[in-house]
Design a protein around this motif. Structure first.
Motif, short mmCIF file in Angstrom:
data_model
loop_
_atom_site.label_atom_id
_atom_site.label_comp_id
_atom_site.label_asym_id
_atom_site.label_seq_id
_atom_site.Cartn_x
_atom_site.Cartn_y
_atom_site.Cartn_z
N GLY A 149 51.85 41.04 36.69
CA GLY A 149 51.09 42.15 35.68
C GLY A 149 51.32 41.10 34.13
N ILE A 150 52.76 41.62 34.00
CA ILE A 150 52.89 40.56 33.09
C ILE A 150 53.07 40.02 32.60
CG2 ILE A 150 55.17 40.50 31.24
CD1 ILE A 150 56.37 43.74 31.82
N PHE A 151 53.20 38.68 33.62
CA PHE A 151 53.37 36.75 33.52
C PHE A 151 51.61 37.06 33.11
CE2 PHE A 151 51.87 33.82 35.80
CZ PHE A 151 52.61 32.81 34.92
N VAL A 152 50.13 37.15 33.58
CA VAL A 152 48.72 37.23 33.09
C VAL A 152 48.64 37.85 32.15
CG1 VAL A 152 47.18 37.35 33.93
CG2 VAL A 152 48.56 36.73 35.68
N GLY A 153 49.52 38.83 32.04
CA GLY A 153 48.96 40.06 30.81
C GLY A 153 49.40 38.84 29.19
N ILE B 61 42.70 40.31 30.44
CA ILE B 61 43.38 40.92 30.48
C ILE B 61 43.63 41.61 32.40
CG2 ILE B 61 42.72 43.96 29.26
CD1 ILE B 61 42.91 41.69 26.85
N GLY B 62 41.73 41.58 32.59
CA GLY B 62 41.73 42.38 33.54
C GLY B 62 41.84 41.79 34.49
N LEU B 63 42.42 40.10 35.14
CA LEU B 63 43.21 39.24 36.04
C LEU B 63 44.58 40.14 36.29
CD1 LEU B 63 43.27 37.75 37.71
CD2 LEU B 63 43.96 35.81 35.99
N SER B 64 45.69 40.48 34.43
CA SER B 64 46.62 41.37 34.38
C SER B 64 46.40 42.22 35.32
CB SER B 64 47.23 41.82 33.28
OG SER B 64 48.06 42.14 33.37
N VAL B 65 45.40 42.91 35.46
CA VAL B 65 45.28 44.27 36.70
C VAL B 65 45.28 44.04 37.72
CG1 VAL B 65 44.27 46.86 36.33
CG2 VAL B 65 44.92 45.98 33.97
N LEU B 66 44.78 43.22 38.15
CA LEU B 66 44.36 43.05 39.56
C LEU B 66 45.29 42.30 39.82
CD1 LEU B 66 41.83 42.83 41.38
CD2 LEU B 66 41.78 40.42 40.71
N SER B 67 46.30 42.04 39.26
CA SER B 67 47.23 40.65 40.32
C SER B 67 48.64 41.93 39.59
CB SER B 67 47.77 39.74 38.71
OG SER B 67 48.09 40.41 37.66
N TRP B 68 48.76 43.09 38.83
CA TRP B 68 49.25 43.95 39.19
C TRP B 68 49.14 45.07 40.59
CZ3 TRP B 68 49.09 49.75 39.80
CH2 TRP B 68 50.86 50.34 39.10
N VAL B 69 47.38 45.65 40.78
CA VAL B 69 47.04 45.95 42.22
C VAL B 69 46.96 45.27 43.04
CG1 VAL B 69 45.40 47.49 43.00
CG2 VAL B 69 45.81 47.38 40.26
N THR B 70 47.19 43.86 43.34
CA THR B 70 46.69 43.12 44.34
C THR B 70 48.70 43.08 45.04
OG1 THR B 70 45.17 41.87 43.84
CG2 THR B 70 45.85 41.16 45.36
N SER B 71 49.45 42.74 43.83
CA SER B 71 51.10 42.48 44.27
C SER B 71 51.08 44.11 44.50
CB SER B 71 51.56 42.17 42.99
OG SER B 71 52.42 41.72 43.41
N LEU B 72 51.27 44.66 44.09
CA LEU B 72 51.75 46.67 44.16
C LEU B 72 51.99 46.56 46.24
CD1 LEU B 72 53.46 48.44 43.45
CD2 LEU B 72 50.99 49.53 42.90
N LYS B 73 49.49 46.24 46.39
CA LYS B 73 49.25 47.07 47.35
C LYS B 73 50.05 45.32 48.69
CE LYS B 73 45.80 50.26 45.79
NZ LYS B 73 44.97 50.94 46.39
N ALA B 74 49.27 44.20 48.48
CA ALA B 74 49.67 43.76 49.60
C ALA B 74 50.75 42.92 49.65
CB ALA B 74 48.63 42.20 48.49
N GLU B 75 52.18 42.71 48.71
CA GLU B 75 53.37 41.75 48.70
C GLU B 75 54.29 43.15 49.41
OE1 GLU B 75 53.46 38.93 46.28
OE2 GLU B 75 53.76 40.16 45.09
N ARG B 76 54.09 44.41 48.95
CA ARG B 76 55.65 45.20 49.40
C ARG B 76 56.53 45.44 49.27
NH1 ARG B 76 51.02 49.56 51.22
NH2 ARG B 76 50.52 48.29 52.81
#
Length: 87
Positions: free
Chosen positions: A49-53, A24-39
């Motif tokens: 986020g859904i995939f990891v969630g 669950i924590g990794l889901s939030v982290l992957s969402w934030v990372t994808s949002l900021k890093a991938e543009r």
């Protein structure tokens, strides 16, 4: 058969529950990372986020199956303490 194999490998229900909470924590982290890093936008971040969630229910389901197996085998690690013992 799979649950018995996991149990024989040393994986206990507590491990599966912990993996579920961590995912669950990794889901939030992957969402934030994808949002900021991938543009690539919110849609791409949402997909990550859904995939990891989706891992969390799988791990929790494994935890329940392992707990059931541990109860049948008598290897459940938790102990119950008597409340309000008259002494």
């Amino acid at each position: 058969m799979i649950i018995k194999k996991l149990h024989d490998m040393g994986i206990r229900s507590e491990h599966a529950y912990l993996a579920g909470v961590a995912s669950i924590g990794l889901s939030v982290l992957s969402w934030v990372t994808s949002l900021k890093a991938e543009r690539m936008g919110v849609e791409r971040a949402d997909r990550w986020g859904i995939f990891v969630g989706e891992w969390a229910p799988t791990f929790i389901g494994l935890g329940l199956a392992l707990s059931h197996y541990e109860q049948q085998e008598g290897t459940l690690g938790a102990t119950l303490h008597a409340v309000g013992r008259a002494g």
